[in-house]
Motif scaffolding. Structure first.
Motif, mmCIF file in Angstrom:
data_model
loop_
_atom_site.group_PDB
_atom_site.id
_atom_site.type_symbol
_atom_site.label_atom_id
_atom_site.label_comp_id
_atom_site.label_asym_id
_atom_site.label_seq_id
_atom_site.Cartn_x
_atom_site.Cartn_y
_atom_site.Cartn_z
ATOM 1 N N ILE A 123 -46.703 74.542 -39.134
ATOM 2 C CA ILE A 123 -46.893 75.433 -37.981
ATOM 3 C C ILE A 123 -46.304 74.791 -36.720
ATOM 4 O O ILE A 123 -45.579 75.436 -35.953
ATOM 5 C CB ILE A 123 -48.401 75.751 -37.815
ATOM 6 N N TYR A 124 -46.580 73.516 -36.496
ATOM 7 C CA TYR A 124 -46.067 72.877 -35.272
ATOM 8 C C TYR A 124 -44.572 72.566 -35.358
ATOM 9 O O TYR A 124 -43.883 72.554 -34.331
ATOM 10 C CB TYR A 124 -46.886 71.621 -34.927
ATOM 11 N N ARG A 125 -44.060 72.348 -36.573
ATOM 12 C CA ARG A 125 -42.601 72.148 -36.700
ATOM 13 C C ARG A 125 -41.878 73.414 -36.241
ATOM 14 O O ARG A 125 -40.941 73.371 -35.456
ATOM 15 C CB ARG A 125 -42.257 71.783 -38.150
ATOM 16 N N HIS A 126 -42.369 74.581 -36.709
ATOM 17 C CA HIS A 126 -41.741 75.841 -36.302
ATOM 18 C C HIS A 126 -41.973 76.108 -34.815
ATOM 19 O O HIS A 126 -41.082 76.594 -34.110
ATOM 20 C CB HIS A 126 -42.272 76.998 -37.153
ATOM 21 N N PHE B 98 -49.647 67.572 -23.553
ATOM 22 C CA PHE B 98 -49.141 66.950 -24.779
ATOM 23 C C PHE B 98 -48.143 67.951 -25.371
ATOM 24 O O PHE B 98 -48.528 69.036 -25.830
ATOM 25 C CB PHE B 98 -50.301 66.642 -25.720
ATOM 26 N N ALA B 99 -46.875 67.574 -25.334
ATOM 27 C CA ALA B 99 -45.816 68.513 -25.673
ATOM 28 C C ALA B 99 -45.813 68.857 -27.169
ATOM 29 O O ALA B 99 -46.123 68.020 -28.018
ATOM 30 C CB ALA B 99 -44.469 67.935 -25.266
ATOM 31 N N GLY B 100 -45.403 70.106 -27.446
ATOM 32 C CA GLY B 100 -45.294 70.565 -28.831
ATOM 33 C C GLY B 100 -44.401 69.663 -29.663
ATOM 34 O O GLY B 100 -44.664 69.436 -30.847
ATOM 35 N N ALA B 101 -43.334 69.142 -29.048
ATOM 36 C CA ALA B 101 -42.412 68.265 -29.793
ATOM 37 C C ALA B 101 -43.128 67.013 -30.288
ATOM 38 O O ALA B 101 -42.876 66.537 -31.409
ATOM 39 C CB ALA B 101 -41.233 67.872 -28.896
ATOM 40 N N LEU B 102 -44.027 66.473 -29.456
ATOM 41 C CA LEU B 102 -44.729 65.248 -29.861
ATOM 42 C C LEU B 102 -45.763 65.544 -30.944
ATOM 43 O O LEU B 102 -45.944 64.738 -31.872
ATOM 44 C CB LEU B 102 -45.374 64.579 -28.649
ATOM 45 N N MET B 103 -46.423 66.708 -30.827
ATOM 46 C CA MET B 103 -47.370 67.065 -31.896
ATOM 47 C C MET B 103 -46.620 67.260 -33.214
ATOM 48 O O MET B 103 -47.068 66.812 -34.279
ATOM 49 C CB MET B 103 -48.172 68.315 -31.509
#
Ligand code: NAD
Length: 312
Positions: A280-283, A248-253
């Motif tokens: 946190i996940y945006r960065h 599950f890619a960081g971009a999707l989270m």
């Protein structure tokens, strides 16, 4: 809408990472699927999987009983429903009374607006976002979270059952997206919590396996720990064992947590951990994590702690 004798025909709009294999599974199950994507390579891949390729979204929808959309975001859904050009015009082109299954992950408010647009055009409509990723799409084991009327849910069940394994009717229009956004807010927060605990454990001299053996069987147990464990070793199939390839890619989270914050703002819910997880996940996504598994957040936490990963 009848569910007998001749199988109903499907128009499938958005044949990307998820839509491509979902459409292919409908073909394998014997449905006649006509698809469209604005990207020619996606169309070609779908053609190879047995999907009949249309020249436009409108053409794919015109001959269909059921129209499935699997698009990146809400603005793409609106453009597909009512926009101009080859990717638009679905609602006007579909036969009155068609069933629209909107499977993209979009904001709850956007899902409700999309429903209203479909109903105003004389169609039936469900929001039906999924979890399970590309592997689940390929294997036909997605989870569908569905919002809309009980009648439409029953009418759509045969399609969900081909593409998925667990199908939950969550409530009225928008309830599917609501369930998805709430679940993924839990997931984002819990992955950060598990990762912080592993880094703390490292610095306290605990082995990964020791912490895993305790927490996996104690009150720290959760999916982020026991299925998608952010350190290599304890769960051999987790992305940490393959250098954090998604998964599950960081971009999707980051995207899903952005939708969670939109919902938090709209409802006025106080959710400090959900908001922190979004930041946190945006960065993480902006700083190189977009294409890696979201469990790679542990490396960001470790780096920010000026700590080294222990030799296992
Ligand atoms: P993707 O970008 O691979 O596919 C989307 C496709 O839609 C693209 O091929 C794009 O060209 C096409 N498209 C955009 N506008 C169009 C239009 N007007 N007409 C026709 N085609 C159009 O994305 P994906 O990974 O397949 O994800 C699709 C949705 O599913 C997203 O909302 C995503 O958040 C959600 N989702 C993805 C995953 C995953 O693991 N990839 C998991 C769960 C949910």
């Amino acid at each position: 809408m009848s569910n007998d004798a001749a199988k109903r025909t499907v128009g499938f709009i958005g044949l990307g990472h998820m839509g491509g294999p979902m459409a292919a599974n409908l073909v394998k199950a014997g449905y006649q699927v006509t698809g469209f994507d604005v990207v020619p390579a996606a169309l070609e891949a779908a053609r190879a999987a047995g999907v009949a390729v249309a020249a436009s979204s409108a053409e794919a929808a015109a001959g269909a009983d059921v129209v499935i959309t699997m698009l990146p975001a809400g603005k793409h859904v609106f453009a597909a429903y009512e926009g101009d050009g080859p990717g638009g015009g679905l609602l006007a082109a579909a036969k009155p009374g068609s069933l629209f299954l909107e499977c993209s992950t979009i904001a709850v408010e956007d899902a409700r607006t999309a429903h209203e647009m479909a109903l105003a055009a004389g169609h039936h409509s469900l929001d039906a976002p999924v979890s399970g990723g590309v592997m689940g799409a390929e294997a036909g084991t997605l989870t569908f979270m569905v919002g809309g009327t009980a009648e439409d849910f029953a009418d759509a069940a045969e399609f969900f059952e081909v593409m998925g394994r667990r199908i939950v009717h969550c409530g009225g229009h928008g309830a599917g997206q609501a369930a998805k956004v709430c679940n993924n807010m839990i997931l984002g927060v819990s992955m950060i919590a598990v990762s912080e605990a592993f880094v703390l454990g490292e610095q306290l001299g605990l082995t990964h396996q020791a912490l895993y053996d305790v927490a996996a069987n104690a009150s720290g147990q959760c999916w982020a720990l026991t299925t998608n464990c952010p350190v290599p070793g304890p769960v051999p199939a987790s992305p940490a064992n393959r250098d954090y390839q998604p998964g599950f890619a960081g971009a999707l989270m980051a995207k899903d947590l952005g939708l969670a914050v939109e919902a938090l703002n709209a409802t006025g819910v106080e959710a400090s951990l959900g908001r922190a997880a979004e930041e946190i996940y945006r960065h993480f996504a902006l700083d190189g994590g977009a294409g890696t598994d979201f469990s790679g957040i542990i490396n960001t936490i470790r780096a920010a702690s000026h700590a080294a990963a222990p030799e296992e």
